[in-house]
Design a protein around this motif. Structure first.
Motif, PDB file in Angstrom:
ATOM      1  N   CYS A  44       0.828  -1.202   0.000  1.00 48.65           N
ATOM      2  CA  CYS A  44       0.000   0.000   0.000  1.00 48.65           C
ATOM      3  C   CYS A  44       0.870   1.262   0.000  1.00 48.65           C
ATOM      4  CB  CYS A  44      -0.908  -0.012   1.223  1.00 48.65           C
ATOM      5  SG  CYS A  44      -1.947   1.461   1.364  1.00 48.65           S
ATOM      6  N   PRO A  45       0.644   2.173  -0.953  1.00 51.79           N
ATOM      7  CA  PRO A  45       1.412   3.416  -0.958  1.00 51.79           C
ATOM      8  C   PRO A  45       1.054   4.333   0.215  1.00 51.79           C
ATOM      9  CG  PRO A  45       0.097   3.207  -2.966  1.00 51.79           C
ATOM     10  CD  PRO A  45      -0.190   2.037  -2.119  1.00 51.79           C
ATOM     11  N   ASP A  46      -0.115   4.136   0.818  1.00 51.01           N
ATOM     12  CA  ASP A  46      -0.534   4.985   1.934  1.00 51.01           C
ATOM     13  C   ASP A  46       0.057   4.536   3.264  1.00 51.01           C
ATOM     14  OD1 ASP A  46      -1.980   6.456   0.149  1.00 51.01           O
ATOM     15  OD2 ASP A  46      -3.940   5.783   0.835  1.00 51.01           O
ATOM     16  N   CYS A  47      -0.052   3.231   3.560  1.00 49.64           N
ATOM     17  CA  CYS A  47       0.381   2.768   4.886  1.00 49.64           C
ATOM     18  C   CYS A  47       1.559   1.800   4.837  1.00 49.64           C
ATOM     19  CB  CYS A  47      -0.781   2.123   5.633  1.00 49.64           C
ATOM     20  SG  CYS A  47      -1.318   0.536   4.967  1.00 49.64           S
ATOM     21  N   GLY A  48       1.917   1.298   3.647  1.00 45.70           N
ATOM     22  CA  GLY A  48       3.065   0.414   3.517  1.00 45.70           C
ATOM     23  C   GLY A  48       2.786  -1.059   3.778  1.00 45.70           C
ATOM     24  N   ALA A  49       1.556  -1.403   4.116  1.00 40.20           N
ATOM     25  CA  ALA A  49       1.214  -2.802   4.386  1.00 40.20           C
ATOM     26  C   ALA A  49       1.192  -3.605   3.089  1.00 40.20           C
ATOM     27  CB  ALA A  49      -0.146  -2.891   5.070  1.00 40.20           C
ATOM     28  N   GLU A  50       1.533  -4.862   3.172  1.00 42.03           N
ATOM     29  CA  GLU A  50       1.463  -5.754   2.007  1.00 42.03           C
ATOM     30  C   GLU A  50       0.106  -6.439   1.998  1.00 42.03           C
ATOM     31  OE1 GLU A  50       4.821  -8.346   1.899  1.00 42.03           O
ATOM     32  OE2 GLU A  50       6.241  -6.701   1.814  1.00 42.03           O
ATOM     33  N   ALA A  51      -0.954  -5.620   1.957  1.00 43.14           N
ATOM     34  CA  ALA A  51      -2.305  -6.152   2.070  1.00 43.14           C
ATOM     35  C   ALA A  51      -3.232  -5.582   0.997  1.00 43.14           C
ATOM     36  CB  ALA A  51      -2.859  -5.821   3.450  1.00 43.14           C
TER      37      ALA A  51
END
Length: 58
Positions: A44-51
């Motif tokens: 995710c470009p917003d939070c960095g999670a791989e979800a």
């Protein structure tokens, strides 16, 4: 100064409507922060999670 105030309001209205359209029409979403995207990402470009997954609400 009136023209600059009006122009500023119009730009802000455009930004808000573009943001709403992007959030409503995303093909992918982040399971962590629920951000919407039109293209898939590995993280995710917003939070960095791989979800980031495909949105299933079509």
């Amino acid at each position: 100064m009136g023209i600059f105030n009006r122009l500023g309001r119009e730009v802000e209205e455009f930004k808000q409507s573009a943001k709403r359209a992007a959030e409503e029409g995303g093909d992918y979403r982040c399971e962590s922060c629920d951000a919407r995207f039109s293209t898939g990402f590995e993280e995710c470009p917003d939070c960095g999670a791989e979800a980031v997954v495909a949105a299933d609400d079509k």
